[in-house]
Structures are given as C-alpha cells and as structure tokens.
Design a protein around this motif. Structure first.
Motif, PDB file in Angstrom:
ATOM      1  N   LEU A 167     -20.885-103.140   0.713  1.00 51.36           N
ATOM      2  CA  LEU A 167     -22.330-103.370   0.673  1.00 51.36           C
ATOM      3  C   LEU A 167     -22.687-104.245  -0.519  1.00 51.36           C
ATOM      4  CD1 LEU A 167     -25.126-102.918   1.817  1.00 51.36           C
ATOM      5  CD2 LEU A 167     -25.268-100.825   0.452  1.00 51.36           C
ATOM      6  N   ARG A 168     -22.086-103.982  -1.657  1.00 51.46           N
ATOM      7  CA  ARG A 168     -22.343-104.821  -2.833  1.00 51.46           C
ATOM      8  C   ARG A 168     -21.946-106.274  -2.554  1.00 51.46           C
ATOM      9  NH1 ARG A 168     -23.353-102.349  -7.797  1.00 51.46           N
ATOM     10  NH2 ARG A 168     -23.166-100.095  -7.808  1.00 51.46           N
ATOM     11  N   HIS A 169     -20.831-106.482  -1.866  1.00 49.60           N
ATOM     12  CA  HIS A 169     -20.393-107.844  -1.537  1.00 49.60           C
ATOM     13  C   HIS A 169     -21.344-108.497  -0.539  1.00 49.60           C
ATOM     14  CE1 HIS A 169     -16.879-107.346  -3.930  1.00 49.60           C
ATOM     15  NE2 HIS A 169     -16.320-106.435  -3.137  1.00 49.60           N
ATOM     16  N   ALA A 170     -21.858-107.732   0.419  1.00 54.34           N
ATOM     17  CA  ALA A 170     -22.807-108.270   1.396  1.00 54.34           C
ATOM     18  C   ALA A 170     -24.113-108.677   0.708  1.00 54.34           C
ATOM     19  CB  ALA A 170     -23.085-107.243   2.492  1.00 54.34           C
ATOM     20  N   ILE A 171     -24.537-107.897  -0.260  1.00 54.80           N
ATOM     21  CA  ILE A 171     -25.757-108.227  -1.012  1.00 54.80           C
ATOM     22  C   ILE A 171     -25.524-109.488  -1.834  1.00 54.80           C
ATOM     23  CG2 ILE A 171     -27.266-107.453  -2.881  1.00 54.80           C
ATOM     24  CD1 ILE A 171     -26.837-104.575  -1.789  1.00 54.80           C
ATOM     25  N   ALA A 172     -24.372-109.573  -2.492  1.00 53.16           N
ATOM     26  CA  ALA A 172     -24.059-110.760  -3.296  1.00 53.16           C
ATOM     27  C   ALA A 172     -23.933-112.005  -2.423  1.00 53.16           C
ATOM     28  CB  ALA A 172     -22.773-110.528  -4.079  1.00 53.16           C
ATOM     29  N   ALA A 173     -23.401-111.852  -1.205  1.00 53.39           N
ATOM     30  CA  ALA A 173     -23.263-112.993  -0.297  1.00 53.39           C
ATOM     31  C   ALA A 173     -24.622-113.554   0.109  1.00 53.39           C
ATOM     32  CB  ALA A 173     -22.474-112.580   0.944  1.00 53.39           C
ATOM     33  N   LYS A 174     -25.656-112.733   0.067  1.00 55.59           N
ATOM     34  CA  LYS A 174     -27.014-113.176   0.389  1.00 55.59           C
ATOM     35  C   LYS A 174     -27.711-113.776  -0.826  1.00 55.59           C
ATOM     36  CE  LYS A 174     -27.710-110.247   4.298  1.00 55.59           C
ATOM     37  NZ  LYS A 174     -27.508-111.340   5.202  1.00 55.59           N
ATOM     38  N   GLY A 175     -27.020-113.789  -1.965  1.00 57.60           N
ATOM     39  CA  GLY A 175     -27.596-114.354  -3.177  1.00 57.60           C
ATOM     40  C   GLY A 175     -28.507-113.398  -3.923  1.00 57.60           C
ATOM     41  N   VAL A 190     -31.861-106.093  -4.587  1.00 57.52           N
ATOM     42  CA  VAL A 190     -31.794-104.988  -3.630  1.00 57.52           C
ATOM     43  C   VAL A 190     -31.541-103.726  -4.437  1.00 57.52           C
ATOM     44  CG1 VAL A 190     -30.565-104.004  -1.675  1.00 57.52           C
ATOM     45  CG2 VAL A 190     -30.941-106.471  -1.779  1.00 57.52           C
ATOM     46  N   MET A 191     -32.515-102.794  -4.399  1.00 58.20           N
ATOM     47  CA  MET A 191     -32.400-101.531  -5.131  1.00 58.20           C
ATOM     48  C   MET A 191     -32.057-100.411  -4.164  1.00 58.20           C
ATOM     49  SD  MET A 191     -35.451-101.325  -7.832  1.00 58.20           S
ATOM     50  CE  MET A 191     -36.379-102.800  -8.077  1.00 58.20           C
ATOM     51  N   ALA A 192     -31.200 -99.515  -4.605  1.00 58.13           N
ATOM     52  CA  ALA A 192     -30.826 -98.364  -3.783  1.00 58.13           C
ATOM     53  C   ALA A 192     -30.313 -97.270  -4.702  1.00 58.13           C
ATOM     54  CB  ALA A 192     -29.759 -98.765  -2.769  1.00 58.13           C
ATOM     55  N   ASP A 193     -30.164 -96.073  -4.145  1.00 58.01           N
ATOM     56  CA  ASP A 193     -29.620 -94.992  -4.954  1.00 58.01           C
ATOM     57  C   ASP A 193     -28.099 -94.945  -4.801  1.00 58.01           C
ATOM     58  OD1 ASP A 193     -29.237 -93.807  -2.504  1.00 58.01           O
ATOM     59  OD2 ASP A 193     -30.687 -92.207  -2.800  1.00 58.01           O
ATOM     60  N   ALA A 194     -27.486 -93.973  -5.454  1.00 61.00           N
ATOM     61  CA  ALA A 194     -26.020 -93.917  -5.515  1.00 61.00           C
ATOM     62  C   ALA A 194     -25.370 -93.705  -4.147  1.00 61.00           C
ATOM     63  CB  ALA A 194     -25.580 -92.811  -6.475  1.00 61.00           C
ATOM     64  N   ALA A 195     -26.116 -93.255  -3.155  1.00 64.84           N
ATOM     65  CA  ALA A 195     -25.555 -93.077  -1.810  1.00 64.84           C
ATOM     66  C   ALA A 195     -25.121 -94.418  -1.211  1.00 64.84           C
ATOM     67  CB  ALA A 195     -26.566 -92.401  -0.900  1.00 64.84           C
ATOM     68  N   TYR A 196     -25.670 -95.507  -1.719  1.00 65.68           N
ATOM     69  CA  TYR A 196     -25.361 -96.844  -1.207  1.00 65.68           C
ATOM     70  C   TYR A 196     -24.314 -97.556  -2.045  1.00 65.68           C
ATOM     71  CZ  TYR A 196     -29.474 -96.181   1.656  1.00 65.68           C
ATOM     72  OH  TYR A 196     -30.367 -95.700   2.564  1.00 65.68           O
ATOM     73  N   ASP A 197     -23.683 -96.859  -2.954  1.00 68.00           N
ATOM     74  CA  ASP A 197     -22.672 -97.467  -3.824  1.00 68.00           C
ATOM     75  C   ASP A 197     -21.355 -97.636  -3.076  1.00 68.00           C
ATOM     76  OD1 ASP A 197     -21.309 -98.450  -6.013  1.00 68.00           O
ATOM     77  OD2 ASP A 197     -20.842 -96.459  -6.790  1.00 68.00           O
ATOM     78  N   ALA A 198     -21.181 -98.808  -2.478  1.00 68.13           N
ATOM     79  CA  ALA A 198     -19.940 -99.133  -1.769  1.00 68.13           C
ATOM     80  C   ALA A 198     -19.642-100.617  -1.988  1.00 68.13           C
ATOM     81  CB  ALA A 198     -20.086 -98.841  -0.278  1.00 68.13           C
ATOM     82  N   ASP A 199     -18.385-100.923  -2.232  1.00 68.61           N
ATOM     83  CA  ASP A 199     -18.006-102.314  -2.485  1.00 68.61           C
ATOM     84  C   ASP A 199     -18.395-103.258  -1.349  1.00 68.61           C
ATOM     85  OD1 ASP A 199     -17.017-101.897  -5.045  1.00 68.61           O
ATOM     86  OD2 ASP A 199     -15.015-101.402  -4.317  1.00 68.61           O
TER      87      ASP A 199
END
Length: 109
Positions: free
Chosen positions: A35-43, A24-33
C-alpha cells in the motif's frame, strides 16, 4: 461498504485509485509495504504510523498525522446515531441511506 469480517487494508487500493492527493493519511491498520508503494507510485506521501511489530520503521510526520483527529471526530459523531453504530439495517443500500441521513443531521446542526 464491506462486510464486517473484511480487513481494512485490502479496501484501500480501490479508495486511492484515481485519487488526486498529495497526502494519504491512515491508521496503523493500513501499514503495509504494498500500500505504501501504491501511494508513492501516485506521487503522494503516506502518513501512516508503523505497526508495532514492523521490523523496518518508516518516518511519520507527527504534525500531519495529528490532523487525522478531525476524521476520527466525524466518525465518532456518526456513531452517536444508534442505527449507524449497531448496523441494524439488513442491506448495504439501507445502511448507506442511514449514514447519509445522519451526516445530513450533523451538517445541519
């Protein structure tokens, strides 16, 4: 489509819900813990640059992030259409139709 006053990051959860992706690629506006954890939870792997004010820095794959320019070029081409860039349309339905027509024109070129 969301209102112009709405932030980017809260909308991302709906976009990644049920998303079968490895990256999942995004710019710095999406840099939040969260969201990062939700992405990691999806593998999936989050390829998001760190916000400059972030205390804990995450590693960033520069080669993968460089591919994001293709998405930015697409948005740039869409914004060359005046009705898309200035959002003249009053309703979301009409604006979505204008964006769709602009995408069709770009695809046919």
């Amino acid at each position: 489509l969301t209102g112009g006053q709405r932030g980017d990051c809260p909308q991302a959860y709906a976009l990644i819900d049920g998303l079968p992706a490895e990256i999942v690629m995004a710019d710095a506006a999406y840099d939040a813990d969260p969201l990062r954890h939700a992405i990691a939870a999806k593998g999936a792997v989050a390829v998001i640059p760190n916000n400059p004010s972030r205390a804990r820095k995450y590693p960033l794959d520069q080669h993968l992030y460089a591919q994001r320019h293709l998405i930015e070029c697409c948005f740039s081409k869409l914004k060359q259409f005046r009705r898309v860039a200035t959002r003249f349309e009053k309703t979301a339905r009409n604006y979505r139709a204008v964006v769709t027509l602009a995408a069709i024109v770009l695809w046919l070129r």
